[in-house]
Enzyme design. Structure first.
Site, PDB file in Angstrom:
ATOM      1  N   LYS A  92      67.245 -97.343  65.971  1.00  0.00           N
ATOM      2  CA  LYS A  92      66.330 -96.408  65.291  1.00  0.00           C
ATOM      3  C   LYS A  92      64.889 -96.891  65.454  1.00  0.00           C
ATOM      4  O   LYS A  92      64.630 -98.105  65.399  1.00  0.00           O
ATOM      5  CB  LYS A  92      66.709 -96.323  63.802  1.00  0.00           C
ATOM      6  CG  LYS A  92      66.015 -95.194  63.051  1.00  0.00           C
ATOM      7  CD  LYS A  92      66.507 -95.112  61.601  1.00  0.00           C
ATOM      8  CE  LYS A  92      65.891 -93.951  60.844  1.00  0.00           C
ATOM      9  NZ  LYS A  92      66.377 -93.849  59.449  1.00  0.00           N
TER      10      LYS A  92
ATOM     11  N   SER B  41      67.770 -89.151  58.031  1.00  0.00           N
ATOM     12  CA  SER B  41      66.727 -89.321  59.025  1.00  0.00           C
ATOM     13  C   SER B  41      67.162 -90.037  60.311  1.00  0.00           C
ATOM     14  O   SER B  41      66.454 -89.946  61.304  1.00  0.00           O
ATOM     15  CB  SER B  41      65.570 -90.113  58.413  1.00  0.00           C
ATOM     16  OG  SER B  41      65.982 -91.428  58.096  1.00  0.00           O
TER      17      SER B  41
ATOM     18  N   SER C   1      70.392 -91.551  54.803  1.00  0.00           N
ATOM     19  CA  SER C   1      69.889 -91.371  56.173  1.00  0.00           C
ATOM     20  C   SER C   1      70.782 -91.910  57.283  1.00  0.00           C
ATOM     21  O   SER C   1      70.510 -91.675  58.453  1.00  0.00           O
ATOM     22  CB  SER C   1      68.502 -91.998  56.316  1.00  0.00           C
ATOM     23  OG  SER C   1      67.524 -91.124  55.816  1.00  0.00           O
TER      24      SER C   1
END
Lengths: 94, 477
Positions: free
Chosen positions: B66, B141, B165
């Site tokens: 990420k 996310s 997330s």
């Protein structure tokens, strides 16, 4: 509820410049979220202790020994602007 | 099946048996990224050096990272304009651990800007698409991380979870995503959103891979004073145990009006499966569930407003001067850099958090939020007196259509209604596939357990998963 003046004040505290067009739009967004948050007023929390952290933390110390850290050169490698081994910013005192 | 569609444990077995090589696996992933990522947009940038894979000892598995975890010498931006050009001078602890494990780092995965969102649409680099249906969002996310795994671009990936997330996008993308207990994985080098809630975790194609990847990530780190100094078990050992004699709680508050009936049916079906395997079920109550989202949006935004104060154009990333003078040169530079550098959702959250912490509102918002957080945590403490784990849906719906919730921030926030509580209470939770809707979209099952009892989660998740075929399905893209 939150007014456009409140939003201007909070934008200044947040160091974010808002345009005249953005102020009513953010006021509307924040108002709808704050109205939802009002839901918490249904609860009586007078005698409840706050939880800021879920892990019971005590002071965490490290041993006082010198270890390798980023060099000045490495730290400044990310600088937007640099001068004389420091980060350069706009003039603070006019 | 192409090699990039296999799980890490299958690939490692094949490498050991000399049926393939780490170079071949890496090549297959890169080719897949070249073929599909223009549609999926799971990566914001790829590692530019061809890695010397022969030198990678251990587990040379290609992984997606990420875009909020620092990798030395690599641009890391939280999918935000404001961090443009920021090349971290150091590695996050999880990156060091991955490098030591032999991992092959594929690149930075797309995400909602600063992890603020539930659809991965607020990225400065454009929205991520769901590999099962490109018209739908992947969740967020960590939507780039989960989409990269679901699209078979990465074999596995890591994400971060502040209010769901990892779990919600894992649910939307039909992969397995774990939010470990707060303190289980070091946050050093994870660009902070809400420091008392953030946790890094593994995103994989099945439960065995998830346990394997957590083995690499977990552990105490002197560089993160909130990481907890407890021994790390071998999580794959938990997969050997059955579920006989376990009591699993089903919170009545997790089956709500307005929930997708297909999601409800799929989750209830998993209960029948686990009953047949010997688990006992019990209805429980988490009475403050309906207050979790409101509590979260005070606590998380307050912490975010403080954490994001550092992005001001002074040291690194973007610096913008306005054309006219408004206040003073320096203040104008701060305010213009942040106006240009942050997207609307970041601005909303920073302002909301600043408001909740500001003089005159602190008691009414922030302090109240912290007190309700205690009530939510207490709900779980009480529940775990009568059960070993808690089961329910990960999200009330399957993946929604792109653009459907962007105009109404509040409706977006409500898609995390079942995941936020675990962050507020600090406990671990996993999402794994438990079915597909008629439209062909994955449905996620959430399993939660007591703090530091990830083994219980893996045990239940693995027994359920292995009795089904969901984890073997691959998106046809």
């Amino acid at each position: 509820m939150i007014s456009e003046d409140d939003v201007k004040k909070v934008a200044a505290l947040s160091r974010i410049h808002l345009t005249e067009e953005e102020i009513p739009q953010f006021t509307k967004n924040l108002e709808s979220i704050l109205t939802y948050i009002e839901k918490l007023n249904e609860l009586d929390v007078a005698d409840v202790e706050p939880t800021s952290h879920v892990v019971p933390l005590e002071n965490v110390h490290r041993e006082d020994v010198v270890k390798p850290l980023l060099s000045q050169k490495e730290a400044l490698s990310i600088a937007v602007e640099k001068q004389d081994g420091g980060f350069k910013v706009p003039k603070v005192i006019e | 099946m192409n090699i990039n569609e296999l799980t890490a444990h299958e690939i490692l077995r094949k490498i050991k048996a000399k049926e393939t090589t780490a170079e071949e696996v890496h090549k297959a992933c890169v080719a897949r990224i070249e073929a599909v990522d223009k549609d999926v947009n799971a990566f914001v940038r790829l590692s530019d050096d061809a890695p010397d894979i022969k030198s990678h000892k251990g587990l040379p598995v290609p992984i997606g990272i990420k875009d909020n975890m620092c990798m030395r010498g690599v641009e890391t931006t939280c999918a935000s304009h404001i961090l443009e050009g920021f090349k971290s001078p150091y590695d996050a602890t999880v990156i060091t651990k991955l490098k030591d494990s032999g991992a092959v780092l594929l690149g930075n995965c797309n995400m909602d800007e600063f992890a603020f969102g539930s659809s991965s649409e607020s990225s400065y680099f454009g929205p991520v698409k769901n590999p099962w249906n490109l018209d739908c969002v992947p969740g967020g996310s960590s939507g780039g991380s989960t989409a990269s795994v679901a699209a078979n671009e990465a074999i596995w990936a890591i994400g971060s979870d502040t209010g769901g997330s990892i779990r919600q996008p894992a649910s939307f993308c039909g992969v397995v995503g774990l939010k470990p207990t707060y303190g289980r994985v070091s946050r050093y080098g994870l660009i902070a959103f809400a420091s008392s809630l953030d946790q890094i975790g593994p995103i994989t194609k099945d439960v065995e891979d998830n346990a394997l990847l957590l083995n690499i990530l977990a552990g105490h780190d002197p560089m993160d004073s909130t990481s907890v100094n407890l021994p790390v078990p071998d999580y794959t050992k938990a997969l050997e145990r059955d579920v006989k004699g376990l009591t699993i709680g089903v919170p009545k508050e997790y089956f709500i009006d307005g929930m997708d009936p297909e999601v409800e049916a799929a989750v209830k079906e998993t209960i029948e499966v686990l009953k047949k395997q010997g688990a006992t079920f019990k209805e429980i109550s988490l009475p403050h569930t309906e207050y979790a989202v409101a509590t979260y949006y005070i606590v998380a935004t307050a912490e975010a407003s403080s954490n994001l104060a550092r992005f001001d154009g002074v040291q690194y990333g973007l610096r913008v001067h306005p054309k006219e003078t408004r206040k003073s040169k320096l203040i104008d530079m701060y305010e213009e850099t942040r106006a240009v550098g942050f997207g609307d959702e970041a601005k909303r959250r920073i302002m909301l958090g600043t408001y909740a912490l500001s003089s005159g509102y602190y008691d009414a918002y922030y302090l109240k939020g912290l007190k309700v957080r205690s009530l939510i945590k207490n709900d779980f403490d009480q529940a775990f007196k009568e059960c070993d784990a808690i089961i329910g849906p990960t999200s009330p719906t399957t993946a929604f259509k792109a653009g459907e919730k962007t105009a109404d921030p509040l409706s977006m926030y409500l898609s995390d209604i079942f995941t936020i509580s675990a962050n507020l209470a600090g406990i671990p939770g996993i999402s794994l596939p438990c079915g597909f809707s008629k439209a062909g979209l994955p449905i996620g099952l959430q399993v939660m357990a007591k703090a530091f009892d990830e083994e219980m989660i893996f045990r239940i998740a693995y027994n359920y998963e292995q009795s089904q075929e969901w984890h073997k399905k691959r998106a046809s893209l």
